[in-house]
Design an enzyme around this catalytic site. Structure first.
Site, short mmCIF file in Angstrom:
data_model
loop_
_atom_site.label_atom_id
_atom_site.label_comp_id
_atom_site.label_asym_id
_atom_site.label_seq_id
_atom_site.Cartn_x
_atom_site.Cartn_y
_atom_site.Cartn_z
N LYS A 185 39.81 47.58 44.56
CA LYS A 185 41.35 47.80 44.42
C LYS A 185 41.50 49.15 44.13
O LYS A 185 42.13 49.76 42.94
CB LYS A 185 41.50 46.93 43.16
CG LYS A 185 42.95 46.66 42.77
CD LYS A 185 43.76 45.91 43.85
CE LYS A 185 45.38 46.26 43.32
NZ LYS A 185 46.08 45.61 44.33
N ASP A 218 43.40 41.55 46.46
CA ASP A 218 44.46 40.84 46.77
C ASP A 218 44.55 40.36 48.24
O ASP A 218 44.83 38.99 48.51
CB ASP A 218 46.03 41.48 46.16
CG ASP A 218 46.00 42.89 46.40
OD1 ASP A 218 45.10 43.37 47.07
OD2 ASP A 218 46.98 43.47 46.14
N ASP A 242 33.42 36.99 40.33
CA ASP A 242 33.46 35.78 39.72
C ASP A 242 34.63 35.27 40.22
O ASP A 242 34.64 33.87 40.56
CB ASP A 242 33.75 36.40 38.29
CG ASP A 242 33.66 35.15 37.45
OD1 ASP A 242 33.29 33.76 37.91
OD2 ASP A 242 33.74 35.10 36.23
N ASP A 246 34.78 31.30 42.90
CA ASP A 246 35.32 30.22 42.54
C ASP A 246 36.46 29.64 43.60
O ASP A 246 36.31 28.44 44.00
CB ASP A 246 36.08 30.02 41.18
CG ASP A 246 35.19 29.92 39.95
OD1 ASP A 246 34.00 30.33 40.09
OD2 ASP A 246 35.82 29.23 38.91
MG MG Z 1 33.26 31.76 37.19
#
Ligand code: MG
Ligand code: NAI
Length: 351
Positions: A185, A218, A242, A246
């Site tokens: 980023k 993004d 992280d 997910d």
């Molecule tokens: Mg997590």
């Protein structure tokens, strides 16, 4: 019989449900190969916190250090703040044992509808930096209770830290397609992220067979949803890795299947294996948690302990069970946690 001593931290919520099932599955997978586990179970977690005021005893790290690996379920309880549970258990273990790699493979299974239109085939590995970056303890709060109240959080990116995670990720990429995407980023976060980009590029340049592509986080999130097959190995900072893992697990169908390994690749300390999911208070106590994430994490532990043959057999067994449609409600089935575990054990006999 070759025996490994494993610290077991089932933790909270569905961790307490998926852990015993995964232990039975691992015993059944290893035994025919002359491998056994001595499980050292510890009741640490949120209940322990409510009784003792801390998540783990003072000598917890020393106790864990005497074992070959840590097998963790999940921590987190509605009754204890997440900062206590994470910073009292999970994060200290990762940092004390310098488990600087968080390895998160994820792939789709036939018969399980992806959350994405057209159910694209997904097969990727996220290599997340696990001990520095955005999850830093440096910072504070000032002027509490006044209109000037403010919070500060200092991210920490070291050359040493970026070099070693980039090198690990490049090795993973070299062993697969050779394509490595780095999550960045550098347009918005103008100090740490350009530094990340520079150091990652320097390290990956040492690998002739690896092609590096740097993608803004993004745009990468959108690409993971729109063109997941264009991604193979991703290296990312602590926070970005992280979130992306997910997202990838959600895209495949359920976070309940996703495994994770917290590795000290130099093997100075035990590594830790856990599912990606948390304690899922919304379904805890019902016996319907998907145990595949915990079982797959167990397969990664077998790999780390030097038993790739057993790991591959176990993966073949749980893949066959998932693809037979015997799955828990998060994947659209009606099976219980225990039924999935029993089916995997039965399949082990025929793979
Ligand atoms: Mg997590
Ligand atoms: P979560 O992963 O526990 O649950 C998110 C959603 O996924 C819930 O709807 C849950 O029912 C579902 N889910 C998760 N695992 C599942 C499984 N094995 N089978 C079926 N469904 C499953 O995340 P959430 O709700 O954000 O966090 C709950 C607690 O867990 C919090 O206290 C959080 O801090 C903690 N947590 C702990 C982690 C760890 O121990 N490594 C990781 C993530 C969260």
């Amino acid at each position: 019989m070759r025996t490994h001593t494993i610290s077991v931290l089932a933790g909270d919520g569905i961790g307490l449900e998926v852990m015993p099932v995964a232990m039975q599955v691992l015993d059944a997978a290893a035994e025919p190969h002359g491998v056994g586990f001595q499980w050292r179970e510890h009741p640490w977690g949120s209940d322990y916190y409510l009784a003792h005021g801390r998540m783990m005893p003072l000598d917890a790290i020393d106790q864990l250090a005497q074992t070959d690996a840590v097998f963790l379920g999940a921590v987190g309880s509605p009754e204890v703040s997440d900062t206590e549970t994470l910073w009292g258990m999970l994060i200290p273990i990762r940092r004390e044992f310098d488990q600087y790699v968080n390895l998160r493979p994820i792939r789709s299974f036939s018969g399980i509808a992806s959350s994405l239109a057209g159910s694209p085939e997904i097969d990727m590995v996220i290599v997340r930096e696990n001990v520095e970056g955005e999850y830093s303890a440096v910072g504070g709060r000032s002027y509490r209770g006044t209109p000037y109240e403010a919070a500060y959080q200092q991210a920490l990116f070291s050359r040493f830290g970026i070099e070693r995670i980039a090198r690990f990720a490049a090795e993973v990429a070299a062993s697969r397609s050779g394509r490595l995407v780095s999550a960045t980023k550098s347009n918005g976060i103008i100090h740490t992220m350009p530094f990340w980009d520079e150091v990652v590029a320097e390290v990956v340049a040492e690998f002739d067979t690896v092609v590096l592509e740097s993608v803004l986080i993004d745009a990468l999130a959108a690409r993971m949803v729109r063109r997941p097959r264009s991604l193979d190995v991703i290296v990312a900072s602590n926070l970005f890795g992280d979130i992306l893992s997910d997202l990838a697990a959600g895209a495949v169908g359920s976070i309940g299947i996703a495994p994770s390994a917290n590795l000290d690749p130099e093997r100075r300390h035990p590594s830790m294996f856990e599912p990606v999911h948390g304690s899922a208070p919304d379904i805890a106590g019902q016996g319907i948690a998907n145990p595949i994430g915990q079982i797959w994490a167990g397969a990664m532990m077998l790999d780390h302990l030097g038993h790739p043959d057993i790991a591959r057999r176990l993966e073949a067994a749980f893949t066959a069970v998932i693809e037979s449609g015997l799955v828990t409600p998060d994947l659209g089935g009606t099976a219980t946690t225990a039924e999935v575990g029993a089916a995997v054990i039965e399949r082990l006999g025929s793979v």
